[in-house]
Design an enzyme around this catalytic site. Sequence first.
Site, PDB file in Angstrom:
ATOM      1  N   HIS A  72       0.910  -1.156   0.000  1.00 22.21           N
ATOM      2  CA  HIS A  72       0.000   0.000   0.000  1.00 22.21           C
ATOM      3  C   HIS A  72       0.953   1.210   0.000  1.00 22.21           C
ATOM      4  O   HIS A  72       2.167   1.051  -0.155  1.00 22.21           O
ATOM      5  CB  HIS A  72      -0.867  -0.074   1.275  1.00 22.21           C
ATOM      6  CG  HIS A  72      -2.018   0.884   1.299  1.00 22.21           C
ATOM      7  ND1 HIS A  72      -1.852   2.219   1.547  1.00 22.21           N
ATOM      8  CD2 HIS A  72      -3.361   0.705   1.119  1.00 22.21           C
ATOM      9  CE1 HIS A  72      -3.048   2.816   1.517  1.00 22.21           C
ATOM     10  NE2 HIS A  72      -3.982   1.920   1.245  1.00 22.21           N
ATOM     11  N   TRP A 123       1.744   5.335   4.619  1.00 24.86           N
ATOM     12  CA  TRP A 123       0.666   4.837   5.475  1.00 24.86           C
ATOM     13  C   TRP A 123       1.057   3.548   6.192  1.00 24.86           C
ATOM     14  O   TRP A 123       0.768   3.347   7.357  1.00 24.86           O
ATOM     15  CB  TRP A 123      -0.588   4.536   4.632  1.00 24.86           C
ATOM     16  CG  TRP A 123      -1.475   5.686   4.329  1.00 24.86           C
ATOM     17  CD1 TRP A 123      -2.218   6.401   5.221  1.00 24.86           C
ATOM     18  CD2 TRP A 123      -1.748   6.242   3.035  1.00 24.86           C
ATOM     19  NE1 TRP A 123      -2.945   7.359   4.552  1.00 24.86           N
ATOM     20  CE2 TRP A 123      -2.682   7.285   3.222  1.00 24.86           C
ATOM     21  CE3 TRP A 123      -1.306   5.958   1.736  1.00 24.86           C
ATOM     22  CZ2 TRP A 123      -3.179   8.050   2.159  1.00 24.86           C
ATOM     23  CZ3 TRP A 123      -1.799   6.711   0.684  1.00 24.86           C
ATOM     24  CH2 TRP A 123      -2.725   7.749   0.909  1.00 24.86           C
ATOM     25  N   GLU A 153      -0.600   6.300 -12.143  1.00 25.48           N
ATOM     26  CA  GLU A 153      -1.877   6.419 -12.867  1.00 25.48           C
ATOM     27  C   GLU A 153      -2.198   7.870 -13.206  1.00 25.48           C
ATOM     28  O   GLU A 153      -2.928   8.542 -12.470  1.00 25.48           O
ATOM     29  CB  GLU A 153      -3.023   5.842 -12.018  1.00 25.48           C
ATOM     30  CG  GLU A 153      -2.968   4.350 -11.866  1.00 25.48           C
ATOM     31  CD  GLU A 153      -4.167   3.777 -11.102  1.00 25.48           C
ATOM     32  OE1 GLU A 153      -5.021   4.560 -10.622  1.00 25.48           O
ATOM     33  OE2 GLU A 153      -4.241   2.548 -10.976  1.00 25.48           O
ATOM     34  N   TYR A 160      -9.303  -3.079 -12.015  1.00 18.20           N
ATOM     35  CA  TYR A 160      -9.923  -3.524 -10.772  1.00 18.20           C
ATOM     36  C   TYR A 160     -11.112  -4.391 -11.175  1.00 18.20           C
ATOM     37  O   TYR A 160     -12.046  -3.910 -11.845  1.00 18.20           O
ATOM     38  CB  TYR A 160     -10.287  -2.310  -9.888  1.00 18.20           C
ATOM     39  CG  TYR A 160      -9.067  -1.887  -9.084  1.00 18.20           C
ATOM     40  CD1 TYR A 160      -7.989  -1.269  -9.707  1.00 18.20           C
ATOM     41  CD2 TYR A 160      -8.957  -2.212  -7.732  1.00 18.20           C
ATOM     42  CE1 TYR A 160      -6.832  -0.965  -8.999  1.00 18.20           C
ATOM     43  CE2 TYR A 160      -7.806  -1.906  -7.011  1.00 18.20           C
ATOM     44  CZ  TYR A 160      -6.749  -1.291  -7.650  1.00 18.20           C
ATOM     45  OH  TYR A 160      -5.598  -1.005  -6.948  1.00 18.20           O
ATOM     46  N   GLU A 213      -0.334  -2.911 -11.401  1.00 17.26           N
ATOM     47  CA  GLU A 213      -1.289  -2.888 -10.283  1.00 17.26           C
ATOM     48  C   GLU A 213      -2.640  -3.415 -10.756  1.00 17.26           C
ATOM     49  O   GLU A 213      -3.116  -3.051 -11.819  1.00 17.26           O
ATOM     50  CB  GLU A 213      -1.457  -1.452  -9.770  1.00 17.26           C
ATOM     51  CG  GLU A 213      -2.337  -1.372  -8.521  1.00 17.26           C
ATOM     52  CD  GLU A 213      -2.594   0.067  -8.075  1.00 17.26           C
ATOM     53  OE1 GLU A 213      -1.630   0.810  -7.844  1.00 17.26           O
ATOM     54  OE2 GLU A 213      -3.780   0.427  -7.985  1.00 17.26           O
ATOM     55  N   SER A 227     -12.388   1.535  -6.175  1.00 14.59           N
ATOM     56  CA  SER A 227     -12.230   2.288  -4.916  1.00 14.59           C
ATOM     57  C   SER A 227     -11.323   1.552  -3.934  1.00 14.59           C
ATOM     58  O   SER A 227     -10.917   2.106  -2.924  1.00 14.59           O
ATOM     59  CB  SER A 227     -13.599   2.461  -4.256  1.00 14.59           C
ATOM     60  OG  SER A 227     -14.096   1.179  -3.871  1.00 14.59           O
ATOM     61  N   GLU A 231     -10.210  -2.762   4.019  1.00 15.71           N
ATOM     62  CA  GLU A 231     -10.798  -2.562   2.683  1.00 15.71           C
ATOM     63  C   GLU A 231     -10.579  -3.845   1.885  1.00 15.71           C
ATOM     64  O   GLU A 231      -9.631  -4.593   2.150  1.00 15.71           O
ATOM     65  CB  GLU A 231     -10.201  -1.324   1.980  1.00 15.71           C
ATOM     66  CG  GLU A 231      -8.722  -1.412   1.679  1.00 15.71           C
ATOM     67  CD  GLU A 231      -8.176  -0.169   0.963  1.00 15.71           C
ATOM     68  OE1 GLU A 231      -8.875   0.850   0.856  1.00 15.71           O
ATOM     69  OE2 GLU A 231      -7.031  -0.245   0.509  1.00 15.71           O
TER      70      GLU A 231
HETATM   71  C1  IDC Z   1      -6.162   3.410  -2.608  1.00 12.62           C
HETATM   72  C2  IDC Z   1      -6.039   2.657  -1.309  1.00 12.62           C
HETATM   73  C3  IDC Z   1      -6.800   3.400  -0.232  1.00 12.62           C
HETATM   74  C4  IDC Z   1      -6.285   4.831  -0.152  1.00 12.62           C
HETATM   75  C5  IDC Z   1      -6.357   5.498  -1.518  1.00 12.62           C
HETATM   76  C6  IDC Z   1      -5.733   6.863  -1.513  1.00 12.62           C
HETATM   77  O1  IDC Z   1      -6.506   1.348  -1.470  1.00 12.62           O
HETATM   78  O2  IDC Z   1      -6.660   2.765   1.022  1.00 12.62           O
HETATM   79  O3  IDC Z   1      -7.068   5.577   0.771  1.00 12.62           O
HETATM   80  O4  IDC Z   1      -5.673   4.717  -2.482  1.00 12.62           O
HETATM   81  O5  IDC Z   1      -6.029   7.562  -2.659  1.00 12.62           O
HETATM   82  C7  IDC Z   1      -5.654   2.793  -7.644  1.00 12.62           C
HETATM   83  C8  IDC Z   1      -4.465   3.427  -7.073  1.00 12.62           C
HETATM   84  C9  IDC Z   1      -4.278   3.046  -5.626  1.00 12.62           C
HETATM   85  C10 IDC Z   1      -5.615   3.014  -4.906  1.00 12.62           C
HETATM   86  C11 IDC Z   1      -6.437   1.873  -5.524  1.00 12.62           C
HETATM   87  C12 IDC Z   1      -7.797   1.662  -4.860  1.00 12.62           C
HETATM   88  O6  IDC Z   1      -3.292   3.192  -7.801  1.00 12.62           O
HETATM   89  O7  IDC Z   1      -3.430   3.978  -5.025  1.00 12.62           O
HETATM   90  O8  IDC Z   1      -5.372   2.730  -3.554  1.00 12.62           O
HETATM   91  N1  IDC Z   1      -6.591   2.145  -6.944  1.00 12.62           N
HETATM   92  O9  IDC Z   1      -8.580   2.797  -4.972  1.00 12.62           O
HETATM   93  N2  IDC Z   1      -6.011   2.797  -8.911  1.00 12.62           N
HETATM   94  C13 IDC Z   1      -7.195   2.189  -9.033  1.00 12.62           C
HETATM   95  C14 IDC Z   1      -7.581   1.761  -7.781  1.00 12.62           C
END
Ligand code: IDC
Length: 329
Positions: A58, A62, A167, A228, A254, A261, A295
């Site tokens: 992550h 954090w 991204e 995702y 990733e 989300s 999450e």
């Molecule tokens: C999310 C984390 C979440 C955090 C957030 C911050 O899971 O806990 O609060 O970022 O912005 C991405 C990103 C990745 C995201 C993830 C899920 O690269 O940083 O992490 N996500 O939202 N792209 C699509 C989804």
Amino acid sequence: MAKIKSLIISAVLICVSILTPLTAQAAEASYYGALHVKGADLVDKHGDPVQLRGVSTHGIAWFPEYVNAKAVKSLKKTFHANVYRIACYTDEYGGYCNGGDKKSLEKTIDTGVKAAVKNDMYVIIDWHVLNEHPNPLDHKSDAKKFFKKMSKKYAKYDNVIYEICNEPNGGTSWSDIRKYAKAVIPVIRKNAPDSVIIVGTPTWSQDVDKAAEHPLSYKNVMYAFHFYAGTHHADLRKKLTAAHKKGLPVFVSEFGTCDASGNGGFNKKESNAWIKLLDSLNISYVNWSLCNKAETASIIKSSCKKTSGWKKSDLTQSGKWLYQMLRKY
Ligand code: IDC
């Protein structure tokens, strides 16, 4: 006399090998050796196609506690991962360009890189562009400084892959990303001329079609594609397949098993459909994320406080799926 001489030589050789720093010892990843890009494929030192499969941290501001040598060893031994991604956010909480503690972030990255090298794994240093400044050009000068430092520090390691913008989004065009890449790639190349570099694509690293229309002219460059499984389905798989067919080297640096989300339900059916496609195209992939945040995307249950040595019962639904899927190889 000859015997004493040979004894002395052996003793000196033993001392030298003990004292040789990790950097010199681990210059070559024995796994597949130095990786290169050939056509759409990532290839090993012999030019044979390879697939990297692993896990991302992550955000390291954090959850720095998951960046430790034992955790990385667990990823290798338990999950059979051969790649580890270290996500350094540029913005948001404690981000590198957002008042974050740069020294401490760099120290965390160093711990992760050394642990990956020690475990004979590949490691991705990810400049995690996401919110607040979704156009990587916004932090271009910081990025240049960061990658100059990183590529100098890790120039000898075949294991290190540089991901220069996670991204891009918020309407960032491929032409902006190209501009950014043309500024950052030469900085890395100066220190690590043959390293593999992953470049993000527009719309949260989904628009590989744009990159395929007008790829960069550098060698050993790959293009990020992120999905995702809860949000992205067959239409996006079509887009990826088309870009791959055009010869674009793609790296899924990733992906999540849930909604974009990071939450929503764990989507087994779509996750499996994605992996089936990636395996058939020999595309490498990295799962988000190694932490116990409450999450869906997290691999570790929020009730589990261990930062390494996890058992199956410590894993979330997504973590268990990942464990089974990665261990098949
Ligand atoms: C999310 C984390 C979440 C955090 C957030 C911050 O899971 O806990 O609060 O970022 O912005 C991405 C990103 C990745 C995201 C993830 C899920 O690269 O940083 O992490 N996500 O939202 N792209 C699509 C989804």
